[in-house]
Scaffold this motif. Structure first.
Motif, PDB file in Angstrom:
ATOM      1  N   VAL A   1       0.617   5.021 -15.897  1.00 29.43           N
ATOM      2  CA  VAL A   1       0.725   4.646 -14.477  1.00 29.43           C
ATOM      3  C   VAL A   1      -0.600   4.076 -13.984  1.00 29.43           C
ATOM      4  O   VAL A   1      -0.639   3.108 -13.226  1.00 29.43           O
TER       5      VAL A   1
ATOM      6  N   HIS B   1       3.036   6.450  -5.979  1.00 30.13           N
ATOM      7  CA  HIS B   1       2.921   6.690  -7.427  1.00 30.13           C
ATOM      8  C   HIS B   1       2.656   8.157  -7.722  1.00 30.13           C
ATOM      9  O   HIS B   1       3.315   8.773  -8.581  1.00 30.13           O
ATOM     10  N   GLU B   2       1.699   8.674  -7.001  1.00 32.54           N
ATOM     11  CA  GLU B   2       1.319  10.058  -7.276  1.00 32.54           C
ATOM     12  C   GLU B   2       2.442  11.018  -6.878  1.00 32.54           C
ATOM     13  O   GLU B   2       2.728  11.985  -7.593  1.00 32.54           O
TER      14      GLU B   2
ATOM     15  N   GLU C   1      -4.582   0.833  -6.381  1.00 27.15           N
ATOM     16  CA  GLU C   1      -3.345   1.563  -6.607  1.00 27.15           C
ATOM     17  C   GLU C   1      -3.244   2.801  -5.727  1.00 27.15           C
ATOM     18  O   GLU C   1      -2.226   3.451  -5.682  1.00 27.15           O
ATOM     19  N   GLN C   2      -4.385   3.131  -5.029  1.00 27.11           N
ATOM     20  CA  GLN C   2      -4.411   4.441  -4.387  1.00 27.11           C
ATOM     21  C   GLN C   2      -3.575   4.509  -3.125  1.00 27.11           C
ATOM     22  O   GLN C   2      -2.581   5.218  -3.044  1.00 27.11           O
TER      23      GLN C   2
ATOM     24  N   GLY D   1      -1.329   0.512 -14.295  1.00 23.00           N
ATOM     25  CA  GLY D   1      -0.659  -0.380 -13.362  1.00 23.00           C
ATOM     26  C   GLY D   1       0.805  -0.634 -13.665  1.00 23.00           C
ATOM     27  O   GLY D   1       1.448  -1.433 -12.985  1.00 23.00           O
TER      28      GLY D   1
ATOM     29  N   VAL E   1      -2.096   5.799  -0.088  1.00 23.01           N
ATOM     30  CA  VAL E   1      -1.917   7.207   0.272  1.00 23.01           C
ATOM     31  C   VAL E   1      -1.822   7.985  -1.035  1.00 23.01           C
ATOM     32  O   VAL E   1      -0.876   7.832  -1.776  1.00 23.01           O
TER      33      VAL E   1
ATOM     34  N   ASP F   1       0.830  -1.199   0.000  1.00 24.05           N
ATOM     35  CA  ASP F   1       0.000   0.000   0.000  1.00 24.05           C
ATOM     36  C   ASP F   1       0.872   1.260   0.000  1.00 24.05           C
ATOM     37  O   ASP F   1       0.587   2.221  -0.708  1.00 24.05           O
ATOM     38  N   ASN F   2       1.919   1.225   0.790  1.00 25.23           N
ATOM     39  CA  ASN F   2       2.816   2.393   0.839  1.00 25.23           C
ATOM     40  C   ASN F   2       3.471   2.635  -0.510  1.00 25.23           C
ATOM     41  O   ASN F   2       3.589   3.777  -0.968  1.00 25.23           O
TER      42      ASN F   2
ATOM     43  N   GLU G   1       2.336   1.698  -3.415  1.00 26.54           N
ATOM     44  CA  GLU G   1       1.340   2.161  -4.375  1.00 26.54           C
ATOM     45  C   GLU G   1       1.016   3.635  -4.119  1.00 26.54           C
ATOM     46  O   GLU G   1       0.773   4.395  -5.048  1.00 26.54           O
ATOM     47  N   GLY G   2       1.010   4.011  -2.890  1.00 25.04           N
ATOM     48  CA  GLY G   2       0.713   5.399  -2.557  1.00 25.04           C
ATOM     49  C   GLY G   2       1.777   6.356  -3.039  1.00 25.04           C
ATOM     50  O   GLY G   2       1.521   7.548  -3.197  1.00 25.04           O
TER      51      GLY G   2
ATOM     52  N   PHE H   1       5.178  10.818  -9.426  1.00 21.74           N
ATOM     53  CA  PHE H   1       4.768  11.441 -10.685  1.00 21.74           C
ATOM     54  C   PHE H   1       4.858  12.954 -10.573  1.00 21.74           C
ATOM     55  O   PHE H   1       5.362  13.636 -11.482  1.00 21.74           O
TER      56      PHE H   1
END
Lengths: 198, 471
Positions: free
Chosen positions: A58, A14-15, B42-43, A61, B45, A8-9, A11-12, A18
């Motif tokens: 992105v 990504h933003e 994918e979200q 996936g 955080v 989860d970390n 994946e978080g 970016f």
């Protein structure tokens, strides 16, 4: 559970990654696009499209380890599409005109390119860059402005390193040729003025 | 090359995004990201995390409007208020919160769906029955307050007036149909009046259970409808058509009852339906015969059918009156003859008993009893003659008189001797007997007489002889 949290970390991020890529490369991408398309507004749009395309990638996936080459790749493709709209002359057509093919330049090396570049005024080259065909302009900007290595350029434009070297060489030759022509023209005009005074 | 590269780069660095351009570009990219968020897996955080303050869009504030959730709430709301609430409101009674929905919405919507005047009359009649049923339900629970009763009585009058108005509309276009509609409406009022009178008789003095005001309202409307009865002649075709329709409905309602009605109840109802069919057959056969009032027969058949339908479709009616009270059985000729014969046998039994007491009587009583026995004998002979001539009405009337006289003689003779009459002990045995059983009963009652009057058995032979003479 710990693995899931770790995922989860990741994946978080990504933003965040970016957005960091935006902050880091937006200017360089704009500069490259601006030198290639010679239209400021269009260059901004192309940079915007580059980032949105990468974001879409992105979202699907895909994991991007390094944003820089990927951004340049997408940017370059968009610029090529832009030129296709304008129907610029292809490399093959130019080769046909000059009666050469890329295979005859297998002996070209980085040292040859360096030698040629050393003979050209970079400031004057910048002004005349727009007159070059896009294939040459592309590789010259990537090489000398964006400072990509020939191998990186070859991966980016999906051509062999040989082709990249040929294009850089030809581009530099054309730049030098145009610079000399211009200097000659200026000299001729100066002489004409002198003659008139006499 | 380094010099060329540095020079070229230095010149290229003049090409740069302005601050405003960079700001606009960033806003566009961020907007794109927000409208195209990462999938949930994918979200983590990210943008939708309220704690994330990495993105700040100074130019505008994005308000998320979740159409999916809003659509779900709206559809749930619509289902609740448009479908579920009216369904739940159908069980409401006066005083309940949803009663207004039942009366003001559900019933009004159904009113608008009644396209023909006849349907409107039927629906207003049904609404009237619903009000009465609601009142009876409250009364059964002891919750019918005077205020609620007054409201229901008012509603009864309102629906009655609306039904009459519908009948008037029908009459303007077709007077016969209007008359038929009035007959149907009056039948329903008869049924409801019967039910209310029965209920009132048992609960008039109980608080919260009296329906006197409603019974009065129904009675008044019934009287008013009867007074307004049209004297328009009815054609048998119209009546037959309506009877056909109503009896078909009645059979369907009977079938739909299924296990809700016992076999005996179903048999009772079928018997009434057969009676109605018989009346129709007699009326149809007697169309050309002026002696047969076929229109009256058909009207009677129609009103019986409507009452039967009220009985079948209204639980409240079924729980308070019997089908026999609403639609008495129409006896066949054989049944009437059988009843007359039973009465003749009963008279014979009583007179046998009375004859057995003559020997102990004296004076005026003896004279009276002997005279009475002669009269009884004459009446019985008349009844027998009428029976043989198939004049059942005359036979029933005459034997009725004979039976009353025999009972009086039995009482008088018993009273003079200080004993009890035999009538009360043997009446219930005679009604359901076959002729063979009647003979047996006669013998058993004779035996009873022996036990009471003469234990020695001497006078028994003469009394038995007397009874056989009477027969």
């Amino acid at each position: 559970m710990a693995g899931q949290k770790q995922q989860d970390n990741m994946e978080g991020d990504h933003e965040k990654r970016f957005l960091k890529a935006f902050e880091d490369y937006n200017d360089a991408l704009f500069r490259h696009a601006s030198m290639r398309v010679s239209d400021r507004e269009r260059a901004v749009d192309i940079v915007h499209d580059t980032y949105t395309k990468v974001w879409a990638y992105v979202r699907q996936g895909y994991q991007i380890d390094s944003f820089r080459p990927f951004l340049y790749k997408v940017l370059n493709n968009l610029i090529i599409d832009e030129y296709r709209k304008k129907r610029e002359a292809s490399l093959d057509a130019i080769l046909d005109q000059e009666g050469m093919d890329e295979g005859s330049f297998s002996e070209l090396s980085e040292s040859t390119v360096e030698s040629l570049a050393a003979t050209i005024d970079g400031r004057k080259a910048f002004d005349l860059l727009q007159e070059l065909p896009d294939e040459y302009k592309e590789v010259i900007v990537l090489r000398f402005v964006d400072e990509l290595k020939p191998k990186e350029i070859s991966l980016l434009i999906e051509e062999s390193e040989n082709v990249v070297s040929v294009r850089i060489h030809r581009g530099l030759k054309m730049l030098r040729s145009r610079i000399e022509r211009e200097e000659k023209s200026i000299e001729e005009q100066r002489n004409l003025r002198k003659d008139k005074k006499k | 090359m380094k010099r060329f590269s540095e020079q070229l780069k230095k010149k290229a660095n003049g090409l740069s995004l302005k601050a405003s351009e960079r700001r606009d570009l960033r806003a566009r990219v961020v907007s794109y990201m927000e409208y195209h968020p990462l999938p949930k897996t994918e979200q983590g955080v990210g943008l939708n995390n309220k704690e994330n303050t990495a993105i700040k869009t100074e130019e505008f504030t994005l308000v998320r409007f979740d159409f999916a959730t809003w659509a779900r709430f709206t559809s749930a709301f619509a289902v609740l208020f448009v479908i579920l609430l009216p369904v739940i409101a159908e069980n409401a009674v006066p005083g309940d919160a949803l009663y207004r929905v039942k009366v003001g919405f559900n019933e009004e919507v159904r009113s608008t769906l009644s396209f023909s005047p006849y349907q409107k009359v039927e629906w207003e009649t049904a609404r009237l029955e619903r009000r009465i049923a609601e009142a009876r339900l409250l009364a059964s629970e002891g919750k019918l307050t005077p205020e609620v009763e007054a409201v229901v009585a008012y509603a009864v009058r309102e629906h009655s007036q609306a039904a009459k108005k519908g009948i008037q509309t029908i009459s303007e276009s077709d007077s016969e149909e209007g008359t038929i509609a009035k007959l149907a409406f009056t039948s329903v009022l008869d049924v409801q009046s019967e039910v209310l009178e029965k209920g009132e008789a048992s609960t008039s003095d109980q608080v919260g259970r009296s329906v006197s005001a409603i019974a009065t309202a129904v009675g008044e409307e019934r009287a008013s409808a009867a007074a307004e009865a049209s004297i328009e002649p009815l054609s048998h075709e119209k009546l037959l058509a309506r009877i056909e329709l109503e009896t078909t409905n009645a059979y369907e309602y009977l079938n739909s009852l299924g296990d809700a009605a016992t076999e005996a109840e179903q048999a009772d109802i079928l018997r009434r339906l057969n009676d109605i069919n018989e009346k129709v057959s007699v009326a149809t056969a007697g169309i050309e015969d002026e002696a047969v009032d076929h229109i009256a027969l058909l009207i009677n058949a129609l009103t019986d059918t409507r009452k039967l339908i009220s009985f079948l479709t209204n639980i409240d009616v079924r729980e308070n009156v019997t089908v026999d009270q609403l639609v008495p059985v129409t006896l066949t000729a054989d049944e009437r003859a059988s009843l007359v014969r039973a009465d003749i046998n009963e008279v014979g039994r009583i007179t046998t008993t009375v004859n057995g007491r003559l020997i102990n009587l004296s004076g005026d009583v003896l004279t009276k009893v002997v005279s009475g026995l002669d009269q009884v004998g004459t009446l019985v002979n008349k009844a027998t003659s009428s029976l043989e001539a198939e004049e059942y009405s005359a036979a029933e009337k005459v034997i009725g008189e004979a039976l009353n006289l025999a009972v009086d003689l039995d009482y008088i003779s018993a009273a003079d001797l200080g004993g009890t009459t035999q009538e009360t002990t043997s009446d219930s045995e005679v009604d359901n007997e076959t002729p063979l059983e009647e003979e047996t009963t006669k013998k058993s009652s004779t035996t009873e007489a022996l036990e009471v009057d003469d234990p020695s058995g001497v006078e028994t032979a003469s009394s038995t002889d007397d009874s056989s003479t009477v027969d």
